[in-house]
Design a protein around this motif. Sequence first.
Motif, short mmCIF file in Angstrom:
data_model
loop_
_atom_site.label_atom_id
_atom_site.label_comp_id
_atom_site.label_asym_id
_atom_site.label_seq_id
_atom_site.Cartn_x
_atom_site.Cartn_y
_atom_site.Cartn_z
N PRO A 1 0.85 -1.20 0.00
CA PRO A 1 0.00 0.00 0.00
C PRO A 1 0.88 1.25 0.00
CG PRO A 1 -0.62 -1.51 1.78
CD PRO A 1 0.67 -2.01 1.20
N PRO A 2 0.56 2.24 -0.84
CA PRO A 2 1.40 3.46 -0.86
C PRO A 2 1.38 4.14 0.50
CG PRO A 2 -0.23 3.49 -2.64
CD PRO A 2 -0.57 2.34 -1.76
N PRO A 3 2.49 4.78 0.88
CA PRO A 3 2.51 5.48 2.17
C PRO A 3 1.60 6.71 2.13
CG PRO A 3 4.52 5.91 0.95
CD PRO A 3 3.76 4.89 0.16
N TRP A 4 1.20 7.18 3.29
CA TRP A 4 0.36 8.38 3.38
C TRP A 4 1.21 9.59 3.73
CZ3 TRP A 4 -4.40 6.45 6.70
CH2 TRP A 4 -5.15 5.58 5.91
N VAL B 1 -9.49 7.47 2.72
CA VAL B 1 -8.50 8.33 3.37
C VAL B 1 -7.21 8.32 2.57
CG1 VAL B 1 -7.12 8.69 5.46
CG2 VAL B 1 -9.54 8.12 5.66
N SER C 1 0.48 11.99 7.70
CA SER C 1 -0.15 11.18 8.73
C SER C 1 0.82 10.10 9.15
CB SER C 1 -1.43 10.58 8.19
OG SER C 1 -2.15 9.95 9.21
N LEU C 2 0.48 9.32 10.10
CA LEU C 2 1.27 8.22 10.63
C LEU C 2 2.59 8.72 11.21
CD1 LEU C 2 0.64 5.48 7.92
CD2 LEU C 2 -0.37 5.60 10.18
#
Lengths: 221, 81
Positions: free
Chosen positions: A130-133, A204, A136-137
């Motif tokens: 999954p691509p990073p956000w 999101v 966030s995180l």
Amino acid sequence: MVLVLLRALLTLSAMTNAEAALLERLQRDEPAAWRQLLERHGPALVAYARRICGDAAQAEELVQDAIVAIHGGIDRFEGRCSVKSWLYRAVHNRAIDALRRQRRFVDVDEAREDADWADRFDGGAWRAAPPPWCGSLDQRIDAKRALAVVERALPRLPTQHREVLWLKEVEGLDAVEICDALGISPANLRMCLHRARRALQQAVALELGSAAAEALTNLEA
Amino acid sequence: MSPRCAAILAQVDAFLDHERGALERLRFAAHLALCPPCDRYVRQLQEARRLLRLAATPSESDLAAARRLAVAHARPREAKG
């Protein structure tokens, strides 16, 4: 006799003592009890209705209609579910009717959602991570930014996904209360919640992609 | 990545909702520790839930609407009483 006992047991299991006492006062039509009920649950019910129908004025009308209906049927309420579920169910029914009338009800396309999810895997393993956000995180975002992201992400979701997520993740209703409120089975709820969380992650992710990073930066300015 | 990712993630709700026993939770956590894509996906799920909760506080308009409803609903019967 058995039925009476069973009904009493169901009532006891679904309602707390405080709720049972409040119900008695509502059934006696004590104005202070109605005020207490609405002060306790009103803001959350209006917020829920607004998230489902997407309009503040309509949300207030829906909750108003629900309360009037509840007032009219209070003598028939036997406490087989919690007061909270009962209130949410009344709002849910009216919100769904209104959305269907306005052709704004967005049904869940289970087949497409499951196919899209399956496409992310090959032989059970991720095709690509999954691509990073952004924003966030690693850099915890605050309530103002969260609101901006969620305001854009939620409307992307089908109606039932929004409902299940709101009742579970925000209002913290337990599984029985959600099933009572939405009129679905526990098995159905498990599947709905699974799909809804997956869809929320996707929605999101769209907001926290590179374009969203720019919007978040603008918010800060 | 492993061929078990899809099957593991099918159980993610039980993990998020603390529904499984300690051993199963440990197995799930062990997979996440060894699988960066699954770990990132589960972190993103948790973050999406956190954002939803952060944004969930009733707005001023929700609070005002609820106050109007409370007052309007109690008023006629208070007048009678």
